[in-house]
Enzyme design. Structure first.
Site, PDB file in Angstrom:
ATOM      1  N   LYS A 157      47.928 -10.762  -6.342  1.00  0.00           N
ATOM      2  CA  LYS A 157      48.881 -11.166  -7.386  1.00  0.00           C
ATOM      3  C   LYS A 157      50.150 -11.758  -6.792  1.00  0.00           C
ATOM      4  O   LYS A 157      50.590 -12.811  -7.218  1.00  0.00           O
ATOM      5  CB  LYS A 157      49.265  -9.966  -8.260  1.00  0.00           C
ATOM      6  CG  LYS A 157      48.257  -8.849  -8.308  1.00  0.00           C
ATOM      7  CD  LYS A 157      47.274  -8.977  -9.427  1.00  0.00           C
ATOM      8  CE  LYS A 157      46.161  -7.948  -9.259  1.00  0.00           C
ATOM      9  NZ  LYS A 157      45.317  -7.847 -10.416  1.00  0.00           N
ATOM     10  N   TRP A 202      43.750   2.658 -14.270  1.00  0.00           N
ATOM     11  CA  TRP A 202      42.964   1.435 -14.074  1.00  0.00           C
ATOM     12  C   TRP A 202      41.525   1.951 -13.934  1.00  0.00           C
ATOM     13  O   TRP A 202      41.235   2.755 -13.041  1.00  0.00           O
ATOM     14  CB  TRP A 202      43.417   0.737 -12.787  1.00  0.00           C
ATOM     15  CG  TRP A 202      42.704  -0.539 -12.458  1.00  0.00           C
ATOM     16  CD1 TRP A 202      42.489  -1.602 -13.302  1.00  0.00           C
ATOM     17  CD2 TRP A 202      42.126  -0.897 -11.194  1.00  0.00           C
ATOM     18  NE1 TRP A 202      41.835  -2.592 -12.634  1.00  0.00           N
ATOM     19  CE2 TRP A 202      41.581  -2.195 -11.339  1.00  0.00           C
ATOM     20  CE3 TRP A 202      42.009  -0.269  -9.959  1.00  0.00           C
ATOM     21  CZ2 TRP A 202      40.937  -2.856 -10.295  1.00  0.00           C
ATOM     22  CZ3 TRP A 202      41.372  -0.928  -8.923  1.00  0.00           C
ATOM     23  CH2 TRP A 202      40.842  -2.207  -9.092  1.00  0.00           C
ATOM     24  N   ASP A 218      48.341   3.108  -4.405  1.00  0.00           N
ATOM     25  CA  ASP A 218      47.749   1.802  -4.711  1.00  0.00           C
ATOM     26  C   ASP A 218      48.874   0.872  -5.143  1.00  0.00           C
ATOM     27  O   ASP A 218      49.401   0.999  -6.249  1.00  0.00           O
ATOM     28  CB  ASP A 218      46.706   1.967  -5.824  1.00  0.00           C
ATOM     29  CG  ASP A 218      46.039   0.641  -6.166  1.00  0.00           C
ATOM     30  OD1 ASP A 218      46.387  -0.388  -5.558  1.00  0.00           O
ATOM     31  OD2 ASP A 218      45.167   0.634  -7.067  1.00  0.00           O
TER      32      ASP A 218
HETATM   33  N1  KET Z   1      44.775  -1.824  -7.915  1.00  0.00           N
HETATM   34  C1  KET Z   1      45.296  -1.996  -9.138  1.00  0.00           C
HETATM   35  C2  KET Z   1      46.221  -0.965  -9.679  1.00  0.00           C
HETATM   36  C3  KET Z   1      44.964  -3.127  -9.874  1.00  0.00           C
HETATM   37  O1  KET Z   1      45.501  -3.281 -11.058  1.00  0.00           O
HETATM   38  C4  KET Z   1      44.076  -4.089  -9.340  1.00  0.00           C
HETATM   39  C5  KET Z   1      43.642  -5.246 -10.126  1.00  0.00           C
HETATM   40  C6  KET Z   1      43.573  -3.871  -8.052  1.00  0.00           C
HETATM   41  C7  KET Z   1      43.929  -2.729  -7.368  1.00  0.00           C
HETATM   42  C8  KET Z   1      42.630  -4.825  -7.411  1.00  0.00           C
HETATM   43  O2  KET Z   1      43.260  -5.752  -6.617  1.00  0.00           O
HETATM   44  P1  KET Z   1      42.372  -6.886  -5.866  1.00  0.00           P
HETATM   45  O3  KET Z   1      43.235  -7.320  -4.759  1.00  0.00           O
HETATM   46  O4  KET Z   1      42.093  -7.939  -6.860  1.00  0.00           O
HETATM   47  O5  KET Z   1      41.120  -6.208  -5.385  1.00  0.00           O
HETATM   48  N2  KET Z   1      43.783  -5.315 -11.384  1.00  0.00           N
HETATM   49  C9  KET Z   1      43.494  -6.410 -12.302  1.00  0.00           C
HETATM   50  C10 KET Z   1      42.212  -7.132 -12.085  1.00  0.00           C
HETATM   51  C11 KET Z   1      41.023  -6.232 -12.015  1.00  0.00           C
HETATM   52  O6  KET Z   1      40.772  -5.456 -12.941  1.00  0.00           O
HETATM   53  O7  KET Z   1      40.332  -6.319 -10.972  1.00  0.00           O
HETATM   54  C12 KET Z   1      43.588  -5.872 -13.732  1.00  0.00           C
HETATM   55  O8  KET Z   1      43.770  -4.670 -13.929  1.00  0.00           O
HETATM   56  O9  KET Z   1      43.504  -6.689 -14.658  1.00  0.00           O
END
Ligand code: KET
Length: 400
Positions: free
Chosen positions: A246, A130, A211
């Site tokens: 999510k 990511w 993560d």
């Molecule tokens: N870790 C991973 C592995 C992940 O895919 C995301 C978000 C996050 C943390 C961030 O989580 P948040 O609670 O929104 O801070 N991924 C999606 C959105 C993004 O890029 O922020 C994605 O990969 O599409």
């Protein structure tokens, strides 16, 4: 004053998501970002979450500052969800947990803690990753490197190469790992493979940073946390960033948690103090509304079980879409091996499509997939999956 600044290239995920919304193709499909959509193509308001929101609206409370570490009821709920009800580490008071601004905020606070405690340490991130992992840890001053993870040839795990790399790392190196639903590949370790990783982490005195952003989207709430719990049980010092964005569908509320499993409760107290100091100097305290919503769902036994069932529904729908794509592609492209759609799991599938194929998908078919070829499965539904597999068959048949 700022003319010398570099132009921001934009984010590969958010940028393409924006481009999708500008596109006018009548059958366009958004497979860019990690958002869960239901079969009607809507981001769901989970009924468990709606119940708590209704309760909160019926009895408005003053919106004061939360403590730096967040709501106590939220933090203990994080520990139960992530580490399990029966966690020895939690019972022994060895886990320092704070409420964070999503999973991203947890990664950032954890990165600052590690950089202060181990200024010489570098981090190893899966290849592919990511992208934001590089930005967050690099931005916190930690030099970034990658370890092999994905095997292009099998569209599976490059486990031997990964282990070979981990075995060579200097002690106190940080290793970023995804307990489930790896982003971007959808390829996960088996429990036996996790056990092998744990041995190497212990032998080499490495610092795992887990993560977990998709708990419940792989096999189940408990199954998906296997790596977290096995590491805590093995007595490893481990950092865990979890996200509710999510699995509770509360993206904009910015709700996550950072937990640090320590060797003793005294050490956990020291860590908690440093986490509060880091939070205080970045954003002072986390959001109140989101905190109350999440704590409200997770602490009410009935709503909690309702939520677990809602997560199962989301997981089953993603698996169903994977099955449909596999079935349709196998008919439309008998020579193409579409098995990876059902072998990989969670929100993402790594397609291996080329830049040209992705470009054609966007321009000719309105199908939006980010440049790495990562497909966000929940953008598919029973109404658009046929258009998706037709479009894939069009661009793949050109090159097979
Ligand atoms: N870790 C991973 C592995 C992940 O895919 C995301 C978000 C996050 C943390 C961030 O989580 P948040 O609670 O929104 O801070 N991924 C999606 C959105 C993004 O890029 O922020 C994605 O990969 O599409």
């Amino acid at each position: 004053m700022f003319k010398h600044l570099e132009q921001y290239a934009g984010d590969p995920i958010f940028g393409l998501n924006d481009a999708f919304h500008r596109n006018t193709h009548p059958q366009k499909i958004n497979l860019t970002i990690g958002l869960y959509y239901d079969d009607a193509g809507r981001i769901p308001v989970l009924p468990s979450v709606a119940t708590v929101q209704t309760r909160l609206a019926a009895d408005p409370a003053p919106c004061t500052y939360l403590p730096m570490e967040g709501l106590a009821a939220y933090r203990s709920a994080v520990q139960r969800v992530v580490f399990g009800e029966a966690s020895t580490a939690v019972a022994e008071g060895r886990v320092a947990t704070i409420q964070t601004l999503g999973g991203t905020g947890a990664l950032k606070v954890g990165a600052d803690l590690l950089h202060a405690a181990y200024p010489e340490s570098q981090i190893w991130i899966s290849d592919p990753a990511w992208d934001n992992h590089y930005a967050i840890f690099g931005g916190a001053g930690i030099p970034t490197n990658s370890y092999p993870y994905y095997d292009q040839a099998t569209k599976g795990l490059a486990f031997d190469a990964m282990m070979e790399c981990l075995r060579e790392l200097p002690s106190h190196s940080i290793v970023l790992l995804h307990p489930c639903c790896h982003n971007p590949t959808g390829v996960d370790l088996s429990q036996a493979q996790w056990d092998e990783v744990i041995q190497v982490l212990q032998q080499r005195r490495l610092i795992p940073f887990l993560d977990i952003a998709y708990q419940g989207f792989g096999s189940g709430m408990d199954e998906d946390a296997y790596a977290v719990r096995a590491m805590a049980d093995a007595g490893l010092t481990v950092l865990v960033a979890n996200s509710f964005s999510k699995n509770l569908s509360v993206y904009g509320e910015r709700c996550g948690g950072l937990s640090v499993v320590c060797g003793s409760s005294a050490e956990a107290d020291l860590v908690l103090g440093q986490l509060k100091a880091i939070v205080r100097r970045i954003y002072s305290s986390p959001p109140s509304h989101g905190g109350h919503v999440v704590a409200g769902v997770l602490n009410d036994p009935e709503l909690h079980s309702q939520w677990v069932a809602e997560v199962s529904t989301m997981r089953d729908r993603m698996a169903q879409m994977r099955g449909l794509v596999h079935e349709q592609l196998s008919t439309k492209l008998p020579d193409y091996d579409a098995d990876y759609f059902i072998r990989q799991r969670g929100m993402f599938t790594y397609s291996g499509l080329s830049r040209e194929q992705l470009q054609t998908l966007r321009e000719r078919h309105g199908v939006y997939i980010i440049d790495s070829g990562r497909i966000a499965v929940p953008g598919l539904n029973t109404a658009n999956v046929e258009h998706f597999t037709d479009a894939l068959a069009d661009v793949i048949s050109v090159t097979v």
